[in-house]
Design a protein around this motif. Structure first.
Motif, PDB file in Angstrom:
ATOM      1  N   TYR A 232       0.831  -1.201   0.000  1.00  0.00           N
ATOM      2  CA  TYR A 232       0.000   0.000   0.000  1.00  0.00           C
ATOM      3  C   TYR A 232       0.868   1.254   0.000  1.00  0.00           C
ATOM      4  CZ  TYR A 232      -3.524  -3.389   1.450  1.00  0.00           C
ATOM      5  OH  TYR A 232      -4.356  -4.483   1.508  1.00  0.00           O
ATOM      6  N   SER A 233       0.336   2.307  -0.584  1.00  0.00           N
ATOM      7  CA  SER A 233       0.999   3.611  -0.538  1.00  0.00           C
ATOM      8  C   SER A 233       0.542   4.362   0.709  1.00  0.00           C
ATOM      9  CB  SER A 233       0.668   4.422  -1.795  1.00  0.00           C
ATOM     10  OG  SER A 233       1.340   3.909  -2.915  1.00  0.00           O
ATOM     11  N   PHE A 234       1.452   5.150   1.250  1.00  0.00           N
ATOM     12  CA  PHE A 234       1.183   5.820   2.518  1.00  0.00           C
ATOM     13  C   PHE A 234       0.775   7.268   2.272  1.00  0.00           C
ATOM     14  CE2 PHE A 234       4.204   2.412   3.295  1.00  0.00           C
ATOM     15  CZ  PHE A 234       3.548   1.703   4.293  1.00  0.00           C
ATOM     16  N   ILE A 235      -0.513   7.495   2.341  1.00  0.00           N
ATOM     17  CA  ILE A 235      -1.072   8.837   2.229  1.00  0.00           C
ATOM     18  C   ILE A 235      -2.357   8.882   3.047  1.00  0.00           C
ATOM     19  CG2 ILE A 235      -2.262   8.255   0.071  1.00  0.00           C
ATOM     20  CD1 ILE A 235      -1.860  11.200  -0.774  1.00  0.00           C
ATOM     21  N   GLY A 236      -2.481   9.893   3.883  1.00  0.00           N
ATOM     22  CA  GLY A 236      -3.702  10.019   4.674  1.00  0.00           C
ATOM     23  C   GLY A 236      -4.853  10.460   3.802  1.00  0.00           C
ATOM     24  N   ALA A 237      -6.003   9.834   3.993  1.00  0.00           N
ATOM     25  CA  ALA A 237      -7.194  10.188   3.201  1.00  0.00           C
ATOM     26  C   ALA A 237      -8.429   9.820   4.018  1.00  0.00           C
ATOM     27  CB  ALA A 237      -7.180   9.444   1.871  1.00  0.00           C
ATOM     28  N   PHE A 238      -8.858  10.726   4.882  1.00  0.00           N
ATOM     29  CA  PHE A 238      -9.990  10.412   5.757  1.00  0.00           C
ATOM     30  C   PHE A 238     -11.128  11.419   5.555  1.00  0.00           C
ATOM     31  CE2 PHE A 238      -7.024  13.074   8.078  1.00  0.00           C
ATOM     32  CZ  PHE A 238      -7.823  14.013   8.689  1.00  0.00           C
ATOM     33  N   ASP A 239     -12.293  10.981   5.886  1.00  0.00           N
ATOM     34  CA  ASP A 239     -13.505  11.796   5.737  1.00  0.00           C
ATOM     35  C   ASP A 239     -13.726  12.563   7.039  1.00  0.00           C
ATOM     36  OD1 ASP A 239     -15.929  12.917   5.187  1.00  0.00           O
ATOM     37  OD2 ASP A 239     -17.030  11.036   4.956  1.00  0.00           O
ATOM     38  N   ASP A 240     -13.475  13.860   7.006  1.00  0.00           N
ATOM     39  CA  ASP A 240     -13.645  14.710   8.175  1.00  0.00           C
ATOM     40  C   ASP A 240     -14.964  15.465   8.039  1.00  0.00           C
ATOM     41  OD1 ASP A 240     -13.563  16.513  10.225  1.00  0.00           O
ATOM     42  OD2 ASP A 240     -11.661  17.447   9.657  1.00  0.00           O
ATOM     43  N   ASN A 258     -17.881  14.478  -5.557  1.00  0.00           N
ATOM     44  CA  ASN A 258     -19.046  14.638  -4.688  1.00  0.00           C
ATOM     45  C   ASN A 258     -18.589  14.768  -3.238  1.00  0.00           C
ATOM     46  OD1 ASN A 258     -21.075  14.357  -6.770  1.00  0.00           O
ATOM     47  ND2 ASN A 258     -20.516  12.191  -6.846  1.00  0.00           N
ATOM     48  N   ILE A 259     -19.453  15.316  -2.410  1.00  0.00           N
ATOM     49  CA  ILE A 259     -19.055  15.560  -1.022  1.00  0.00           C
ATOM     50  C   ILE A 259     -18.741  14.267  -0.281  1.00  0.00           C
ATOM     51  CG2 ILE A 259     -21.419  15.537  -0.105  1.00  0.00           C
ATOM     52  CD1 ILE A 259     -20.466  17.880   1.751  1.00  0.00           C
ATOM     53  N   THR A 260     -19.370  13.166  -0.656  1.00  0.00           N
ATOM     54  CA  THR A 260     -19.084  11.872  -0.004  1.00  0.00           C
ATOM     55  C   THR A 260     -17.696  11.343  -0.374  1.00  0.00           C
ATOM     56  OG1 THR A 260     -20.189  10.740  -1.834  1.00  0.00           O
ATOM     57  CG2 THR A 260     -21.516  11.224   0.124  1.00  0.00           C
ATOM     58  N   GLU A 261     -17.111  11.885  -1.425  1.00  0.00           N
ATOM     59  CA  GLU A 261     -15.773  11.459  -1.851  1.00  0.00           C
ATOM     60  C   GLU A 261     -14.679  12.412  -1.374  1.00  0.00           C
ATOM     61  OE1 GLU A 261     -16.902   9.523  -6.186  1.00  0.00           O
ATOM     62  OE2 GLU A 261     -16.845  11.712  -5.980  1.00  0.00           O
ATOM     63  N   TRP A 262     -15.076  13.500  -0.751  1.00  0.00           N
ATOM     64  CA  TRP A 262     -14.141  14.527  -0.310  1.00  0.00           C
ATOM     65  C   TRP A 262     -13.277  13.997   0.834  1.00  0.00           C
ATOM     66  CZ3 TRP A 262     -12.586  19.017  -2.226  1.00  0.00           C
ATOM     67  CH2 TRP A 262     -12.008  19.974  -1.402  1.00  0.00           C
ATOM     68  N   ARG A 263     -11.954  14.122   0.693  1.00  0.00           N
ATOM     69  CA  ARG A 263     -11.036  13.587   1.694  1.00  0.00           C
ATOM     70  C   ARG A 263     -10.015  14.635   2.118  1.00  0.00           C
ATOM     71  NH1 ARG A 263     -14.528  10.553   1.584  1.00  0.00           N
ATOM     72  NH2 ARG A 263     -14.522   8.265   1.447  1.00  0.00           N
ATOM     73  N   LYS A 264      -9.435  14.387   3.289  1.00  0.00           N
ATOM     74  CA  LYS A 264      -8.412  15.256   3.843  1.00  0.00           C
ATOM     75  C   LYS A 264      -7.234  14.404   4.290  1.00  0.00           C
ATOM     76  CE  LYS A 264      -7.611  18.677   7.512  1.00  0.00           C
ATOM     77  NZ  LYS A 264      -8.217  19.405   8.662  1.00  0.00           N
ATOM     78  N   TYR A 303      -6.427  17.764  -2.434  1.00  0.00           N
ATOM     79  CA  TYR A 303      -6.362  17.373  -3.848  1.00  0.00           C
ATOM     80  C   TYR A 303      -5.928  15.911  -4.026  1.00  0.00           C
ATOM     81  CZ  TYR A 303      -4.564  17.412  -8.702  1.00  0.00           C
ATOM     82  OH  TYR A 303      -4.283  17.127 -10.013  1.00  0.00           O
ATOM     83  N   PHE A 304      -4.723  15.567  -3.595  1.00  0.00           N
ATOM     84  CA  PHE A 304      -4.222  14.209  -3.798  1.00  0.00           C
ATOM     85  C   PHE A 304      -5.017  13.165  -2.999  1.00  0.00           C
ATOM     86  CE2 PHE A 304       0.199  16.201  -4.672  1.00  0.00           C
ATOM     87  CZ  PHE A 304      -0.226  16.595  -5.923  1.00  0.00           C
ATOM     88  N   PRO A 305      -5.330  13.419  -1.705  1.00  0.00           N
ATOM     89  CA  PRO A 305      -6.114  12.425  -0.971  1.00  0.00           C
ATOM     90  C   PRO A 305      -7.465  12.124  -1.619  1.00  0.00           C
ATOM     91  CG  PRO A 305      -5.109  13.959   0.561  1.00  0.00           C
ATOM     92  CD  PRO A 305      -4.864  14.511  -0.810  1.00  0.00           C
ATOM     93  N   THR A 306      -8.155  13.173  -2.098  1.00  0.00           N
ATOM     94  CA  THR A 306      -9.466  12.968  -2.727  1.00  0.00           C
ATOM     95  C   THR A 306      -9.336  12.245  -4.062  1.00  0.00           C
ATOM     96  OG1 THR A 306     -10.359  14.962  -1.656  1.00  0.00           O
ATOM     97  CG2 THR A 306     -11.535  14.119  -3.597  1.00  0.00           C
ATOM     98  N   MET A 307      -8.452  12.712  -4.914  1.00  0.00           N
ATOM     99  CA  MET A 307      -8.294  12.114  -6.236  1.00  0.00           C
ATOM    100  C   MET A 307      -7.883  10.657  -6.138  1.00  0.00           C
ATOM    101  SD  MET A 307      -5.645  13.149  -9.283  1.00  0.00           S
ATOM    102  CE  MET A 307      -4.264  12.460  -8.374  1.00  0.00           C
TER     103      MET A 307
END
Length: 390
Positions: A232-240, A258-264, A303-307
């Motif tokens: 796995y690649s290490f990048i944080g991507a959580f739904d806040d 969409n807002i359900t796909e929005w990540r931080k 940008y990167f976490p969401t995409m």
């Protein structure tokens, strides 16, 4: 008087006969040489014609014209490029490609997965900095003896000129750069620029984004093994759901996002080659984030976490392996100086945690840490043999 005239005429006749004889001898000799000269001329014409035809077929008319018109000697034939020519990394990182040209070039992907040569995968350490790397001596100790297993790339302010000695792994490792601002798309542009330049080396398999205040927490061999064996690649991507997460979402980004796909997530990532290519080749998400994610939406956190969540969420570890301390509050994490560097400090950073690695729980969760001030360098070099073990 007549005898004299007769003598003169006879002498003239003899002279004429001799002259005619001499000319006749020349003409007799000429036909003997002419066939040889003619044959030589024809051979030269044929050879020249063959060279011209072959050169046009091999290199094209434009190349032939350019070679004829340019100054200096150039050979008519060039040996075809070998595989080594294709896989050899650029000898110089500075180039005159625009960002558009660079991203296009870096997005080239072989369609055959198996490499036709003994490829040794490398880690690309990408430093995003304004100028100097005050902790470079620590990194030099970390990298020493592991040449061929890593690459270095530095994105600094365009005006900054590094002064590393030729013996340093940081020597001549700056890439063409532009000014980047925290929280704006220019920061993501700098990160994409680093990735694109690193992708030009076909042996770079993992890409680690670092700042001038980052340090490694373990020796090179342990970090290399940890990263290379990760699925796995290490990048944080959580739904806040709060104001600093979904609260930054702009409805104009739909339906691309969409807002359900929005990540931080954290700006600092460690990703494999496939995801690096996903980032540099993106033309779908970039315009939306550039237009609709501006302060107080900090695009480098979204940008990167969401995409990547949308494109390849199943290969994200959803965590970073770069440790930071947010316990002091504020917009930026804590910075550690000379007085903070103790064995107890590193014990607190490296121990007492659990995380998931390739589907199993482990206790080694962070490989890098930040932020460390320049004043921390001396105590770091002193404590390194006992604690970090380079």
């Amino acid at each position: 008087m007549q005898p004299r005239v007769m003598v003169s005429l006879e002498e003239g006749k003899e002279a004429g006969v001799l002259s005619l004889s001499s000319r006749t001898n020349r003409f007799k000799a000429l036909p003997l040489r002419s066939p040889q000269l003619l044959v030589l001329f024809i051979v030269l014409c044929v050879v020249f014609s063959v060279i011209v035809v072959y050169t046009v077929r091999l290199f094209g008319v434009d190349t032939l014209v350019m070679n004829v018109g340019s100054s200096g000697f150039r050979p008519c034939f060039e040996e075809a490029s070998s595989l080594e020519d294709w896989i050899r990394p650029p000898s110089k990182l500075m180039h005159n490609m625009s960002d558009k040209e660079l991203l296009w070039r870096a997005s080239f992907v072989p369609r055959i997965n198996k490499y036709p040569f003994a490829r040794v995968p490398k880690i690309a350490f990408m430093f995003l900095t304004k100028g100097p790397l005050p902790l470079a001596p620590l990194w030099e100790k970390f990298l020493k003896g592991h040449e061929g297993l890593y690459s270095i790339y530095i994105h600094s302010l365009p005006s900054y000129q590094a002064t590393f000695p030729p013996s340093s792994p940081f020597y001549n490792r700056q890439i063409p750069s532009q000014v980047s601002e925290w929280g704006r798309m220019s920061m993501c542009d700098a990160e994409r620029r680093l990735l694109a330049n690193a992708l030009l080396d076909v042996s770079n398999e993992w890409f680690i984004l670092l700042s001038e205040s980052c340090i490694p927490l373990y020796g090179f061999s342990k970090i290399y093994k940890y990263i290379m064996k990760s699925k796995y690649s290490f990048i944080g991507a959580f739904d806040d759901p709060g104001p600093y997460g979904r609260g930054r979402y702009n409805e104009n980004m739909a339906p691309v996002v969409n807002i359900t796909e929005w990540r931080k997530g954290s700006q600092w990532f460690e990703i494999n080659r496939k995801l690096a290519i996903n980032i540099v080749e993106d033309t779908r998400f970039y315009p939306k984030f550039e237009q609709f994610c501006r302060p107080a939406c900090y695009v480098d956190e979204h940008y990167f976490p969401t995409m990547l969540t949308i494109q390849a969420g199943n290969v994200l570890a959803n965590r970073s392996i770069t440790w930071v301390d947010w316990s002091r509050g504020g917009a930026h994490p804590a910075t550690f100086g000379r007085s903070d560097i103790t064995e107890e400090f590193f014990k607190r950073v490296r121990e007492g945690r659990q995380c998931v690695y390739n589907g199993r729980n482990i206790t080694v969760c962070y490989l890098f840490a930040r932020k460390f001030a320049p004043s921390a360098l001396e105590p770091l070099l002193q404590i390194e043999p006992r604690v970090l073990g380079f």
